[in-house]
Write an enzyme that holds these catalytic residues in place. Sequence first.
Site, short mmCIF file in Angstrom:
data_model
loop_
_atom_site.label_atom_id
_atom_site.label_comp_id
_atom_site.label_asym_id
_atom_site.label_seq_id
_atom_site.Cartn_x
_atom_site.Cartn_y
_atom_site.Cartn_z
NE ARG A 32 39.79 39.07 27.11
CZ ARG A 32 39.73 38.90 28.43
NH1 ARG A 32 39.54 39.89 29.38
NH2 ARG A 32 39.61 37.56 29.06
CB CYS B 288 37.78 39.09 37.18
SG CYS B 288 36.69 39.05 35.79
CE LYS C 21 35.14 34.35 24.99
NZ LYS C 21 35.64 34.54 26.44
CG ASN C 22 33.76 30.99 26.87
OD1 ASN C 22 34.98 31.57 26.70
ND2 ASN C 22 33.06 31.25 27.33
NE ARG D 11 34.88 34.83 36.07
CZ ARG D 11 35.32 34.89 34.92
NH1 ARG D 11 35.89 36.05 34.16
NH2 ARG D 11 34.97 33.59 34.32
CG ASP E 242 28.87 34.44 29.37
OD1 ASP E 242 29.42 35.18 30.17
OD2 ASP E 242 29.40 33.40 28.87
C1 EPZ Z 1 32.91 30.06 32.28
O1 EPZ Z 1 33.77 30.89 33.22
C2 EPZ Z 1 32.82 30.96 31.06
N1 EPZ Z 1 34.41 31.28 30.74
C3 EPZ Z 1 32.44 32.57 31.15
O2 EPZ Z 1 32.32 33.41 30.21
C4 EPZ Z 1 30.98 32.11 31.61
O3 EPZ Z 1 30.29 33.50 32.20
C5 EPZ Z 1 30.94 31.24 32.99
O4 EPZ Z 1 31.52 30.10 32.68
C6 EPZ Z 1 29.65 30.87 33.48
O5 EPZ Z 1 28.77 30.29 32.40
C7 EPZ Z 1 35.05 30.32 29.97
O6 EPZ Z 1 34.45 29.37 29.56
C8 EPZ Z 1 36.31 30.70 29.50
P1 EPZ Z 1 32.46 29.11 36.64
P2 EPZ Z 1 34.23 30.26 34.63
O7 EPZ Z 1 33.53 28.54 37.24
O8 EPZ Z 1 34.57 28.80 34.16
C9 EPZ Z 1 32.47 30.35 41.35
C10 EPZ Z 1 32.69 34.99 28.94
O9 EPZ Z 1 32.60 36.44 28.80
N2 EPZ Z 1 33.92 29.95 40.98
O10 EPZ Z 1 31.26 28.27 36.09
O11 EPZ Z 1 35.19 31.00 35.22
C11 EPZ Z 1 32.58 31.75 40.28
O12 EPZ Z 1 33.10 32.94 40.76
C12 EPZ Z 1 33.19 34.41 30.16
O13 EPZ Z 1 33.05 34.50 27.87
C13 EPZ Z 1 34.50 29.81 42.52
O14 EPZ Z 1 34.20 30.48 43.75
O15 EPZ Z 1 32.93 30.03 35.50
C14 EPZ Z 1 31.07 31.72 39.73
O16 EPZ Z 1 30.21 32.59 40.55
C15 EPZ Z 1 32.86 35.28 31.45
N3 EPZ Z 1 35.52 29.16 42.65
C16 EPZ Z 1 30.62 30.32 39.70
O17 EPZ Z 1 31.59 29.55 40.64
C17 EPZ Z 1 36.20 28.66 41.79
O18 EPZ Z 1 37.46 27.97 41.63
C18 EPZ Z 1 30.45 29.69 38.47
O19 EPZ Z 1 31.73 30.21 37.61
C19 EPZ Z 1 35.54 28.75 40.41
C20 EPZ Z 1 34.28 29.24 40.45
#
Ligand code: EPZ
Length: 432
Positions: A397, A118, A22-23, A123, A306
């Site tokens: 989803r 969320c 999916k991702n 996030r 995940d």
């Molecule tokens: C991706 O989310 C995935 N989503 C998530 O899967 C997955 O859990 C996550 O990566 C970690 O592997 C998709 O690919 C669509 P990050 P993403 O940016 O990109 C912080 C699922 O269930 N952060 O790597 O949003 C954030 O809060 C989903 O399929 C900021 O603070 O994750 C987190 O603590 C859920 N500011 C950390 O960084 C930002 O601008 C890493 O998040 C961006 C992120």
Amino acid sequence: MARLIVEGGRPLQGSVEISGAKNSALAIIVAAALAEEGESILENIPQGSDIGTICLILRELGVKVWFDDVGRLHLRAEKLNKFQASYDLVRRMRASFYSAGLLLARMGQAEVPLPGGCAIGSRPVDFHIKGFTQLGAEISIEHGFMKAEAKELKGAQIYVNRASVGTTINLMIAASLAKGTTVLENAAKEPEVVDLAIFLNGMGGKVRGAGTDTIRIEGVSGLRGIEYSIIPDRIETGTFMFAAAITGGDVTLKSVVAEHVRVPIVKLEEAGVIIERKDNELRVRAPQRLKAIDVETMPYPGFPTDLQQPLVASLSVAEGTSVVRETIFDRFRYIDELRRMGADIKTERGTAIVRGVKQLTGAPVEITDLRAGAALTIAALAAEGRTDLYGVEILDRGYELFEEKLQNLGGRIYRKKTAEGRDLFAPRPSRK
Ligand code: EPZ
């Protein structure tokens, strides 16, 4: 509204085909709209409402998107002509924010709603916005929208905070058509990032280093549509591995990339599960009872956040006490529901202390987010008696044919519509 009803207590047995990731698909579908010429044909796209949402967003922007009768997604983006994404669609999922990278690259302008709160904690998208600014975009936040403008995006050296997956993907999309070279340092190394890089290169892009922490993207003047097949979903793979483990089952997973679940395999083996690899298959044979283990979630190649929920669900019936530390998100809300099924779990600032109980018992529970839903479902399959899982739309989803796949493995799981108050009213003629 619907719920899933599960009669637990049977080991899962048989084989299951793993769907496309999916991702990865979400990123690649958006990236396909970078092409000003040609059609992209994407195979192995999993059916799920998040994929539907991203397609609707692209349609709203003027992109032609349709599925053929064998489930391949076709996309033509010559006529992409809008730069505003609507709140109603974007609010449904964070990956919609990839449309910002796309619009900046193609239109030099983007108005995209900021994703809201969320169920897995705060996030924000500040890292994405910082990156767009470094690529030369002027950005303001107005009325809940990010408004970005750049006559021309220019390559830059960008440090990706916390090796953020979404930021890496959004900036790869934006930088592909920028002038000059962008270097992403501390980039995410997830297989979905590598999949996107291979896809972009197939379209005529110049992306090097994906899968390491430095990615170089040399901007090109145009990209074209191609045929491409998405990688297997490593999180679905892991979920079925844990489903086999928690139920004491024997399940063969087909169409997997074992390399992508290396750490979950090692951890399951530590818990006493026997895992055999053959070509693109994994056979997962669980003991009567798992052993307690300690795990910490980490960016790839570490143990994925995940899979933290299916892991904790499985350890809730293991022998001994496990310690699971979540370092990426605030993702323990589902533990209250697991406790209602008899689990003995304490949480303290990102750490779950899981004291294994002999048996979970079925209970009505609420799904709070996608991966929590998977965890509660597998817990229900192992529990004694009946579990009613509410909020099943969240599962829809991101898991393709989840109940059907579990049914084929012998799981007793079926869907029922939940009665709502408004069902009592007979339809009335509308008043003019
Ligand atoms: C991706 O989310 C995935 N989503 C998530 O899967 C997955 O859990 C996550 O990566 C970690 O592997 C998709 O690919 C669509 P990050 P993403 O940016 O990109 C912080 C699922 O269930 N952060 O790597 O949003 C954030 O809060 C989903 O399929 C900021 O603070 O994750 C987190 O603590 C859920 N500011 C950390 O960084 C930002 O601008 C890493 O998040 C961006 C992120």
